[in-house]
Design a protein around this motif. Structure first.
Motif: not given
Length: 123
Positions: A27-56
């Motif tokens: 409803e807020a306009g976020v596009r949600i994608f469901l990963y189909q190829k098994g299980f995904i546990h990645s946790k990362y964030l990308l901002v403005d092509d120059c900032i990223s966050s990776v972790g647990t």
């Protein structure tokens, strides 16, 4: 904004908890994608092509206060581009959730997700 979440999970209650937020995000306009190829546990964030966050950590009380999980914030365009390539590759293994489709899911799913939402601070 685009978010990938696993369609399948190794923890059913966690799955219901994450699905409890999908409608509000759509409803807020976020596009949600469901990963189909098994299980995904990645946790990362990308901002403005120059900032990223990776972790647990998940962005919840348990990750920060109980499990002491952490993320690294990297301010480097090259690294962020590399992480973006991983995201785009993962996106190819997903199906996008559409609002109308999500609203039509069974009432039993909606009830489970609502109950999971209530007890989610305990998980």
């Amino acid at each position: 904004m685009r978010i990938i979440i696993p369609e399948k999970s190794d923890a059913i209650i966690s799955r219901w908890c994450s699905f409890a937020y999908v409608e509000e995000l759509l409803e807020a306009g976020v596009r949600i994608f469901l990963y189909q190829k098994g299980f995904i546990h990645s946790k990362y964030l990308l901002v403005d092509d120059c900032i990223s966050s990776v972790g647990t950590s998940n962005f919840d009380f348990r990750s920060f206060e109980t499990n002491f999980e952490a993320n690294a914030f990297i301010y480097q365009k090259e690294f962020t581009r590399e992480v973006e390539q991983h995201f785009l590759a993962d996106l190819q293994q997903c199906r996008e959730v559409k609002y109308r489709e999500w609203r039509k899911r069974p009432h039993t799913d909606k009830i489970r997700e609502s109950l999971a939402y209530i007890v989610s601070p305990m998980f």
